[in-house]
Design a protein around this motif. Structure first.
Motif, PDB file in Angstrom:
ATOM      1  N   SER A  51      51.929  56.375  51.450  1.00 14.80           N
ATOM      2  CA  SER A  51      50.512  56.175  51.182  1.00 14.80           C
ATOM      3  C   SER A  51      50.002  55.034  52.060  1.00 14.80           C
ATOM      4  O   SER A  51      50.781  54.287  52.654  1.00 14.80           O
ATOM      5  CB  SER A  51      50.300  55.837  49.715  1.00 14.80           C
ATOM      6  N   ALA A  52      48.654  54.897  52.124  1.00 14.95           N
ATOM      7  CA  ALA A  52      48.050  53.927  53.035  1.00 14.95           C
ATOM      8  C   ALA A  52      48.595  52.530  52.826  1.00 14.95           C
ATOM      9  O   ALA A  52      48.910  51.822  53.777  1.00 14.95           O
ATOM     10  CB  ALA A  52      46.543  53.953  52.839  1.00 14.95           C
ATOM     11  N   SER A  53      48.740  52.147  51.560  1.00 14.50           N
ATOM     12  CA  SER A  53      49.164  50.775  51.290  1.00 14.50           C
ATOM     13  C   SER A  53      50.573  50.516  51.796  1.00 14.50           C
ATOM     14  O   SER A  53      50.858  49.535  52.453  1.00 14.50           O
ATOM     15  CB  SER A  53      49.083  50.490  49.802  1.00 14.50           C
ATOM     16  N   GLN A 130      49.994  51.731  45.505  1.00 18.59           N
ATOM     17  CA  GLN A 130      49.450  53.063  45.257  1.00 18.59           C
ATOM     18  C   GLN A 130      50.453  54.089  45.753  1.00 18.59           C
ATOM     19  O   GLN A 130      50.871  54.033  46.907  1.00 18.59           O
ATOM     20  CB  GLN A 130      48.123  53.239  45.995  1.00 18.59           C
ATOM     21  N   LEU A 131      50.835  55.010  44.893  1.00 21.89           N
ATOM     22  CA  LEU A 131      51.822  56.012  45.267  1.00 21.89           C
ATOM     23  C   LEU A 131      51.243  57.411  45.100  1.00 21.89           C
ATOM     24  O   LEU A 131      50.599  57.700  44.083  1.00 21.89           O
ATOM     25  CB  LEU A 131      53.065  55.899  44.383  1.00 21.89           C
ATOM     26  N   THR A 132      51.506  58.249  46.094  1.00 19.44           N
ATOM     27  CA  THR A 132      51.131  59.660  45.943  1.00 19.44           C
ATOM     28  C   THR A 132      52.143  60.293  44.992  1.00 19.44           C
ATOM     29  O   THR A 132      53.186  59.691  44.701  1.00 19.44           O
ATOM     30  CB  THR A 132      51.203  60.386  47.294  1.00 19.44           C
ATOM     31  N   PRO A 165      43.170  62.459  38.718  1.00 15.53           N
ATOM     32  CA  PRO A 165      42.780  63.774  39.254  1.00 15.53           C
ATOM     33  C   PRO A 165      41.955  63.676  40.533  1.00 15.53           C
ATOM     34  O   PRO A 165      41.979  64.587  41.360  1.00 15.53           O
ATOM     35  CB  PRO A 165      41.966  64.400  38.116  1.00 15.53           C
ATOM     36  N   LYS A 166      41.222  62.566  40.731  1.00 11.95           N
ATOM     37  CA  LYS A 166      40.369  62.450  41.921  1.00 11.95           C
ATOM     38  C   LYS A 166      41.188  62.128  43.169  1.00 11.95           C
ATOM     39  O   LYS A 166      41.086  62.780  44.192  1.00 11.95           O
ATOM     40  CB  LYS A 166      39.340  61.332  41.697  1.00 11.95           C
ATOM     41  N   THR A 167      42.027  61.105  43.071  1.00 13.29           N
ATOM     42  CA  THR A 167      42.757  60.641  44.261  1.00 13.29           C
ATOM     43  C   THR A 167      44.125  61.285  44.397  1.00 13.29           C
ATOM     44  O   THR A 167      44.732  61.239  45.473  1.00 13.29           O
ATOM     45  CB  THR A 167      42.950  59.117  44.191  1.00 13.29           C
TER      46      THR A 167
END
Ligand SMILES: Nc1nc2c(ncn2[C@@H]2O[C@H](COP(=O)(O)OP(=O)(O)OP(=O)(O)O)[C@@H](O)[C@H]2O)c(=O)[nH]1
Length: 607
Positions: A51-53, A130-132, A165-167
């Motif tokens: 993820s980006a972070s 932040q983790l996918t 649900p959004k990200t």
């Protein structure tokens, strides 16, 4: 969450620190543009898209980290964050070692367990992660694989998972607990159970420890009473002890359908964590016993029971006051919700919220409704002045799973001096056939082995007797050694039961060193919580300090008189006999409606 910017700040902070500590090789190599064979590269190799972070951290570190990953980072090399290492732990041995080392520290701090959140760094919770969904799954898989290795031998239990649900980002928490623990190292958490008479304290303990449910007419509490008059009246009058064990996966050990109570041996044998409940009396008549249980039992937590239809009445406020005075974290169970109309339950919750937020309490009420709430509350409970509130019924079973999970996650936070000389406060005494005098209580400092020589006292003349520890039992199981923070019982040599009493201490006997001294008078800084008129010298009240409960007189004051709300330096004198107390201990005194609390500042040795 502003993880990207926070990560960059963090990385800059670390790189600045590493530069300051003379990371010349790193800097030099970075300027030469050497390829980083470091940990981040292997993270990318794993095929997962970070993820980006995490990616931002990998990017920055790829220009900083130059040490060989296989040989481990040099002292000057910056450390990657826990989650970055965890994500690449399956392909990078150095990262796997770093995660293992961090976990070992966390588990040591937690006395055999720790709870991890995947959305923050365990070493610095201010750093958000932040983790996918794919990264989350990988992190959990890697963690489980690392924990199964012989270096850790731990079990990972999922507590909850939630996906935005959004990200599409995922968060969750797991419990990491050691698989093998000896009885002498078993994690024990003491929970004092307080509340007004008939609030349902003994009933809830019966339901938690035996399994099954109550019938609303006292079925579940019967096994918990210690005296015949308690069974007849349905009222607790003494300090009762119950234990509840959790295995490495957090399952309750021994509690079945309520028909049979598991023996302590069965519970301890199968458990990796034990909750000791100190069941206290709710009736005003037994307030001295209840305050003694709260002060002498050294509880880690207080569970305040409130009847949903009755609200905070009678002794409940008194008990909450004592818990706050002792600075013990409190959680509340609003019980009997099965027989309470919704509007009354709402009134009770509003009343609780007001009391908790008041200037006297300064707590943040937190209604617990899900496993996620439980897992999050267990991590913020001690440090953030949060007071979790559960709504339960011992008859219908509502909310009991949440309470069980919360008990399973209650963190160790004892502040006992493990390296100091051995000290033990006596809470109870027994005469056991073929064993002799047995004393039970809490080790407040150091550790002791069976066979060690000890002092026990003081007696009514302020003397300490020399004795030795014949044997030690912890939760009714024999152990060789007892450590600070544990509640244990000792069989004593050469001591008659009539010569020991609650409030005495057992201390290390050091050869050729002078014996311990007792205290008749002491100076304390006190706050008067409540008193109708003024307090002057010669005033007497029941004073509690640790397991000591004795009438004290005020023999000195820093002003002519004190009244409600005053803070003052007060000199007290024990009226009956000297006691063993130390500066820094908390005191609580009461007489009729008068209440005061404080801290011992100076002790005056001598009879
Ligand atoms: N309907 C209903 N009754 C309950 C519940 N919990 C307890 N009771 C009943 O309330 C009564 C009092 O419960 P106890 O557990 O003895 O109360 P206590 O707080 O331990 O009282 P003391 O030991 O005297 O301080 C018993 O008759 C229980 O059966 C509940 O959740 N629902």
């Amino acid at each position: 969450m502003t993880s990207l910017s926070e990560f960059s700040d963090y990385v800059h902070k670390i790189s600045a620190e590493s530069a300051a500590s003379g990371a010349s090789s790193t800097a030099a190599a970075a300027t030469t543009g050497s390829n980083t064979t470091g940990k981040s590269a292997s993270g990318a190799k794993s095929g997962q898209k970070p993820s980006a972070s995490i990616q931002s951290e990998l990017d920055v570190f790829s220009s900083l980290t130059l040490s060989e990953p296989a040989t481990g980072a040099t002292d000057a090399a910056p450390r990657l964050s826990f989650m970055t290492c965890l994500l690449s732990a399956d392909t990078n041995a150095a990262n796997a070692e770093q995660v293992t080392a961090t976990l070992k520290d966390l588990i040591l701090d937690g006395r055999g367990e720790c709870v991890l959140r995947f959305d923050q760094d365990p070493e610095d919770p201010s750093i958000k992660v932040q983790l996918t969904a794919a990264e989350f799954a990988k992190a959990v898989t890697n963690l489980k694989a690392l924990c199964a290795r012989p270096q850790l031998e731990c079990v990972v239990t999922d507590l909850y998972e939630a996906e935005d649900p959004k990200t599409g980002l995922k968060k969750g928490q797991v419990l990491v607990r050691e698989r093998n623990v000896s009885v002498s190292d078993l994690l024990e958490i003491r929970v004092a159970v307080v509340g007004n008479v008939d609030a349902g304290k003994s009933t809830l303990l019966g339901v938690l420890t035996k399994g099954g449910l109550d019938d609303g007419r006292g079925k579940a509490r019967v096994n918990l009473f210690r005296h015949k008059h308690e069974i007849e009246s349905g009222r607790t009058s003494s300090v009762g002890m119950e234990i509840m064990g959790f295995d490495e996966e957090g399952k309750v050990v021994g509690a079945n359908d309520g028909t049979r109570k598991a023996s302590w041996k069965e519970i301890v044998g199968g458990s990796r964590k034990v909750i000791t409940f100190i069941d206290l009396a709710g009736h005003e008549k037994y307030l001295k016993t209840t305050v003694f249980g709260l002060m002498g039992g050294s509880p880690d937590y207080v569970m305040l029971m409130v009847g949903a239809n009755a609200g905070m009445i009678g002794m409940a406020r008194e008990h909450l006051g004592v818990a706050l005075a002792l600075n013990v974290p409190v959680f509340i169970c609003v019980t009997k919700i099965d027989m309470c109309p919704p509007n009354i339950l709402q009134e009770t919750l509003t009343q609780l919220s007001k009391i908790l937020r008041s200037a006297g309490c300064r707590k943040i009420p937190l209604l617990i409704n899900s496993f996620q709430d439980v897992a999050e509350a267990s991590m913020t409970f001690v440090s953030h002045r949060v007071c979790p509130i559960f709504q339960i019924s011992s008859v219908s079973g509502d909310g009991l799973d949440l309470v069980r999970m919360f008990l399973n996650l209650l963190p160790f936070h004892g502040q006992f001096d493990t390296t100091g000389p051995f000290e033990f406060e006596i809470n109870d005494t027994f005469s056991v056939p073929f064993v002799g005098t047995v004393v039970s209580g809490v080790v407040t400092s150091g550790s002791v082995k069976a066979g060690d020589n000890v002092y026990i006292g003081p007696d009514s003349l302020g003397q300490f007797a020399l004795s030795a520890i014949r044997s030690i039992e912890r939760k009714r199981q024999p152990v060789d050694v007892a450590h600070a923070g544990q509640s244990v019982s000792f069989a004593m040599k050469k001591i008659r039961r009539r010569d020991v009493r609650k409030g005495m201490v057992v201390l290390a006997a050091v050869k050729d060193a002078p014996g311990p001294q007792c205290v008749r008078e002491f100076l304390a800084e006190v706050l008067i919580l409540q008193h109708a008129t003024t307090i002057k010298t010669r005033y007497q009240a029941m004073l509690h300090v640790g397991a000591v409960a004795q009438t004290c007189a005020i023999v000195g004051l820093d002003r002519p008189y004190i009244r409600t709300g005053d803070r003052a330096m007060v000199r007290f004198r024990f009226m009956l006999r000297p006691e063993y107390i130390k500066a820094g201990q908390k005191i609580l005194f009461r007489e009729g409606r008068t209440r005061g609390l404080g801290v011992v500042k100076e002790v005056f040795y001598g009879f």
